[in-house]
Design an enzyme around this catalytic site. Structure first.
Site, PDB file in Angstrom:
ATOM      1  N   LYS A 109     -16.338  -7.270   4.487  1.00 31.73           N
ATOM      2  CA  LYS A 109     -14.583  -7.735   5.581  1.00 31.73           C
ATOM      3  C   LYS A 109     -15.643  -7.516   6.855  1.00 31.73           C
ATOM      4  CE  LYS A 109     -11.598  -7.041   2.394  1.00 31.73           C
ATOM      5  NZ  LYS A 109      -9.139  -5.583   2.330  1.00 31.73           N
ATOM      6  N   HIS A 120       0.968  -1.969   0.081  1.00 36.97           N
ATOM      7  CA  HIS A 120       0.243  -0.092  -0.120  1.00 36.97           C
ATOM      8  C   HIS A 120       1.441   1.345  -0.101  1.00 36.97           C
ATOM      9  CE1 HIS A 120      -3.650  -2.644   2.076  1.00 36.97           C
ATOM     10  NE2 HIS A 120      -4.177  -1.966   0.847  1.00 36.97           N
ATOM     11  N   SER A 133      -3.154  -7.461   3.251  1.00 35.50           N
ATOM     12  CA  SER A 133      -3.282  -7.124   4.871  1.00 35.50           C
ATOM     13  C   SER A 133      -4.000  -8.056   5.311  1.00 35.50           C
ATOM     14  CB  SER A 133      -4.419  -5.912   4.920  1.00 35.50           C
ATOM     15  OG  SER A 133      -3.945  -4.777   4.636  1.00 35.50           O
ATOM     16  N   ARG A 186      -1.627  -6.270  -8.030  1.00 32.62           N
ATOM     17  CA  ARG A 186      -0.980  -6.806  -7.864  1.00 32.62           C
ATOM     18  C   ARG A 186      -1.361  -7.855  -8.656  1.00 32.62           C
ATOM     19  NH1 ARG A 186      -3.155  -8.068  -1.572  1.00 32.62           N
ATOM     20  NH2 ARG A 186      -5.098  -8.098  -2.969  1.00 32.62           N
TER      21      ARG A 186
END
Length: 159
Positions: free
Chosen positions: A40, A16, A127, A90
């Site tokens: 989430k 990040h 994360s 990514r």
């Protein structure tokens, strides 16, 4: 032009931070926007803790600020005169996830999304993965800013 780097940042990773740093070099002002992700769970860190960790991790970037928002991202960009979203990719999986959101955001408000490819050394970092490793005592240094490594260790020590 002003830009926003949105995300849940639970916690901020070096991946990040790389994207934020590169965005800060391209835009006059970058807001790191801590957003609620309904897909989430509530997270390891509170929104306020995340914002503090981001501020501490980006203190060296004079044109970066941190904020939070809980509704449509385009409402934030419109309210704050922001013309660009910056997202890190990514892999092709990230692209598949981000593309429809970018198209919807453009349809709703005209805001453009700029995709930055993640530095290859952070291509596998997330994360979620960092939290999983840390939860079981694994070493996450080199994956998270040092201030975040310490905060993650402290959180899991308290549990």
């Amino acid at each position: 032009m002003k830009a926003v780097c949105p995300g849940s940042f639970d916690p901020i990773t070096l991946g990040h931070l790389d994207i934020i740093t590169r965005a800060a070099a391209q835009f006059e002002e970058v807001t790191v926007l801590v957003t609620a992700n309904p897909n989430k769970n509530s997270g390891l860190f509170t929104v306020e803790e995340r914002m503090d960790l981001i501020r501490r991790s980006t203190a060296h970037l004079s044109n970066v600020k941190v904020d939070t928002w809980a509704t449509l991202l385009v409402d934030y960009t419109t309210a704050h005169g922001i013309g660009a979203l910056v997202k890190g990719l990514r892999s092709s999986l990230d692209y598949e996830y981000e593309l429809p959101m970018a198209q919807m955001n453009r349809r709703l408000s005209g805001v453009d999304t700029f995709f930055l490819l993640t530095d290859e050394k952070y291509g596998y970092v997330s994360s979620t993965l960092c939290k999983e490793v840390a939860r079981y005592g694994g070493d996450v240094s080199g994956l998270l800013p040092e201030v975040v490594v310490d905060a993650v260790k402290q959180k899991y020590t308290q549990q």
